[in-house]
Design a protein around this motif. Structure first.
Motif, mmCIF file in Angstrom:
data_model
loop_
_atom_site.group_PDB
_atom_site.id
_atom_site.type_symbol
_atom_site.label_atom_id
_atom_site.label_comp_id
_atom_site.label_asym_id
_atom_site.label_seq_id
_atom_site.Cartn_x
_atom_site.Cartn_y
_atom_site.Cartn_z
ATOM 1 N N TYR A 1 -4.580 4.578 4.748
ATOM 2 C CA TYR A 1 -3.156 4.750 4.488
ATOM 3 C C TYR A 1 -3.348 6.546 3.238
ATOM 4 O O TYR A 1 -3.014 7.148 3.958
ATOM 5 C CB TYR A 1 -3.133 3.702 4.113
ATOM 6 C CG TYR A 1 -1.944 4.335 4.303
ATOM 7 C CD1 TYR A 1 -0.638 4.198 4.825
ATOM 8 C CD2 TYR A 1 -1.090 4.460 2.769
ATOM 9 C CE1 TYR A 1 0.770 5.032 4.803
ATOM 10 C CE2 TYR A 1 0.473 5.264 2.595
ATOM 11 C CZ TYR A 1 1.318 5.311 3.465
ATOM 12 O OH TYR A 1 2.476 5.531 3.272
ATOM 13 N N VAL A 2 -4.101 6.265 2.737
ATOM 14 C CA VAL A 2 -3.818 7.101 1.975
ATOM 15 C C VAL A 2 -4.183 8.605 2.482
ATOM 16 O O VAL A 2 -3.706 9.383 2.220
ATOM 17 C CB VAL A 2 -4.686 7.317 0.883
ATOM 18 C CG1 VAL A 2 -5.098 8.328 0.049
ATOM 19 C CG2 VAL A 2 -3.701 6.129 -0.113
ATOM 20 N N VAL A 3 -5.702 8.955 3.215
ATOM 21 C CA VAL A 3 -6.192 9.765 3.565
ATOM 22 C C VAL A 3 -5.274 10.403 5.154
ATOM 23 O O VAL A 3 -5.759 11.559 5.326
ATOM 24 C CB VAL A 3 -7.460 9.822 3.905
ATOM 25 C CG1 VAL A 3 -8.457 9.874 2.630
ATOM 26 C CG2 VAL A 3 -8.195 8.581 4.696
ATOM 27 N N ILE B 1 0.614 -1.225 -0.013
ATOM 28 C CA ILE B 1 -0.284 0.225 -0.197
ATOM 29 C C ILE B 1 0.528 1.284 0.022
ATOM 30 O O ILE B 1 0.694 2.257 -0.432
ATOM 31 C CB ILE B 1 -0.888 0.005 0.872
ATOM 32 C CG1 ILE B 1 -1.958 -1.380 1.231
ATOM 33 C CG2 ILE B 1 -1.665 1.357 1.391
ATOM 34 C CD1 ILE B 1 -3.365 -1.485 2.073
ATOM 35 N N GLU B 2 1.713 1.376 1.116
ATOM 36 C CA GLU B 2 3.152 2.732 0.837
ATOM 37 C C GLU B 2 3.311 2.965 -0.587
ATOM 38 O O GLU B 2 3.441 3.749 -0.813
ATOM 39 C CB GLU B 2 4.058 2.316 2.555
ATOM 40 C CG GLU B 2 3.420 2.511 3.406
ATOM 41 C CD GLU B 2 2.508 0.964 3.826
ATOM 42 O OE1 GLU B 2 2.432 0.556 4.643
ATOM 43 O OE2 GLU B 2 2.844 -0.006 2.916
ATOM 44 N N ASN B 3 3.825 1.395 -0.966
ATOM 45 C CA ASN B 3 4.430 2.223 -2.500
ATOM 46 C C ASN B 3 3.585 2.322 -3.526
ATOM 47 O O ASN B 3 3.672 3.168 -4.264
ATOM 48 C CB ASN B 3 5.032 1.062 -3.112
ATOM 49 C CG ASN B 3 6.138 0.651 -2.484
ATOM 50 O OD1 ASN B 3 7.070 1.076 -1.975
ATOM 51 N ND2 ASN B 3 6.931 -1.128 -2.587
ATOM 52 N N ARG B 4 2.359 1.419 -3.620
ATOM 53 C CA ARG B 4 0.965 1.997 -4.519
ATOM 54 C C ARG B 4 0.787 3.132 -4.392
ATOM 55 O O ARG B 4 0.638 4.099 -5.052
ATOM 56 C CB ARG B 4 -0.190 1.398 -4.398
ATOM 57 C CG ARG B 4 0.846 -0.429 -5.428
ATOM 58 C CD ARG B 4 -0.857 -0.893 -5.220
ATOM 59 N NE ARG B 4 -0.845 -2.175 -3.818
ATOM 60 C CZ ARG B 4 -2.069 -2.056 -3.305
ATOM 61 N NH1 ARG B 4 -2.879 -1.180 -3.365
ATOM 62 N NH2 ARG B 4 -2.132 -2.011 -2.208
ATOM 63 N N ALA B 5 0.664 3.487 -2.935
ATOM 64 C CA ALA B 5 0.248 5.299 -2.872
ATOM 65 C C ALA B 5 1.772 6.218 -3.078
ATOM 66 O O ALA B 5 1.066 7.764 -3.023
ATOM 67 C CB ALA B 5 -0.287 5.655 -1.376
#
Length: 367
Positions: free
Chosen positions: A251-253, A204-208
């Motif tokens: 995670y994004v927000v 998730i961290e990489n894709r965001a």
């Protein structure tokens, strides 16, 4: 009790009401330059608390549809200045939606006929628009190529440059980052379109990472109080899908919360379709709570299928802004019609994309 017609602060933007005109692609900007009728179109709708422009390409590479506007050349910037001047003369506020389509494009629209770019070389099972003999024609998207890691800083820089062009030169009150609907930033976010194995894929961290880099660069360029972002956690638009969207967007927000953004713009459900998708459940209240718990103070904007009763309920229950799309096309005075419970003009679907004044600036306002 808060109503749709009460003023609200969204970052640096003091808005007269909570009714927002959603971004609406109209394909009326030949050579990516807005026309004089574009200024008329937006000025007619300036009673909205906020106008968000049609999606606007940050570069030639970012374009995916014929006759959509850009914000990377002097002629484009000057044309947009006429639009913002017209809106401000009517007392309105307007932000531009910054757009990179990624793989949702066609070689005919790309520089030197090159392939569209994407996180991974996966063709989107969707269509785009070319103009053939002055008639909009839907065609399959072209096969993309995967972006190299060393190309990504340049794209981040281009977003920031477009934001500066918008605020410092074209007179916009702010910008909205288009992170939704299966376009480039959304393609990086979601597992169905991102199969990278470098720092921009996998976790998730990489894709965001790219979306967050873009947002931070734009905040640095123009200030967080002038920046909004549009997200669509579960829409299937443009053949995009994520295996587990709730933790991704939570995670994004949370990462966006410290940036001091003007607003977060959330498309609930399928863009232009059902608000609930049976095989893609999502908890939007949990998303908003995650943002607030992380210190996010930006206005919370909701979108998709809202009518007056649903919008009134949303505002009463704590949403700050409600975006209306198609009703604003056929009702330039939508705010007044909602306030007075007046009937709405019917939408002429045949004139939505391409053309001139008909179906664009000739819808009647109330007497």
């Amino acid at each position: 009790m808060t109503t749709l017609f009460d003023p609200v602060q969204a970052g640096d933007l003091q808005l007269a009401n909570r009714i927002v005109m959603a971004p609406l692609t109209r394909n009326r900007s030949p050579n990516a330059v807005p026309r004089d009728i574009t200024a008329t179109y937006y000025a007619q709708r300036a009673s909205a608390g906020l106008l968000i422009t049609e999606a606007t390409a940050i570069s030639h590479q970012a374009q995916g549809y014929a006759d959509v506007p850009g914000l990377y050349g002097s002629e484009q910037i000057e044309a947009w200045k006429h639009v913002t001047d017209a809106v401000h003369a009517k007392g309105g506020k307007i932000v531009v939606q910054l757009w990179h389509v990624g793989r949702v494009s066609h070689t005919e629209l790309q520089p030197e006929g090159g392939k569209p770019v994407a996180p991974s070389a996966i063709t989107a099972k969707t269509k785009t628009v070319l103009i053939k003999d002055d008639v909009p024609t839907f065609v399959e998207t072209s096969e993309p190529r995967a972006l190299k890691a060393e190309e990504l800083p340049g794209i981040v820089h281009t977003y920031a440059a477009a934001a500066r062009n918008a605020v410092e030169s074209a007179g916009f009150d702010g910008v909205e980052i288009h992170g939704a609907n299966g376009y480039l930033l959304d393609q990086f976010l979601k597992t169905g379109s991102n199969q990278r194995t470098d720092d921009y894929g996998g976790s998730i961290e990489n894709r965001a990472r790219l979306l967050l880099e873009v947002t931070r660069a734009i905040v640095d360029a123009v200030g967080g109080g002038k920046v909004g972002i549009r997200l669509s956690p579960v829409t299937p638009a443009n053949d995009v899908r994520d295996d587990n969207p709730q933790p991704l967007f939570d995670y994004v927000v949370k990462q966006l919360a410290p940036l001091g953004l003007a607003y977060i713009h959330i498309i609930e459900g399928a863009t232009g379709g059902p608000r609930e998708i049976e095989d893609r459940p999502f908890d939007y209240e949990a998303l908003k709570s995650a943002y607030r718990a992380a210190g996010g103070k930006g206005a919370w904007m909701v979108n998709n299928g809202y009518d007056k009763p649903l919008a009134e309920t949303a505002v009463k229950e704590g949403d700050d802004l409600v975006a209306f799309g198609k009703p604003f096309i056929s009702n330039p005075d939508l705010v007044r019609r909602l306030r007075e419970n007046a009937p709405l003009n019917a939408l002429d679907k045949a004139t939505m994309y391409g053309g001139g004044a008909k179906g664009y600036i000739d819808y009647p306002a109330l007497a």
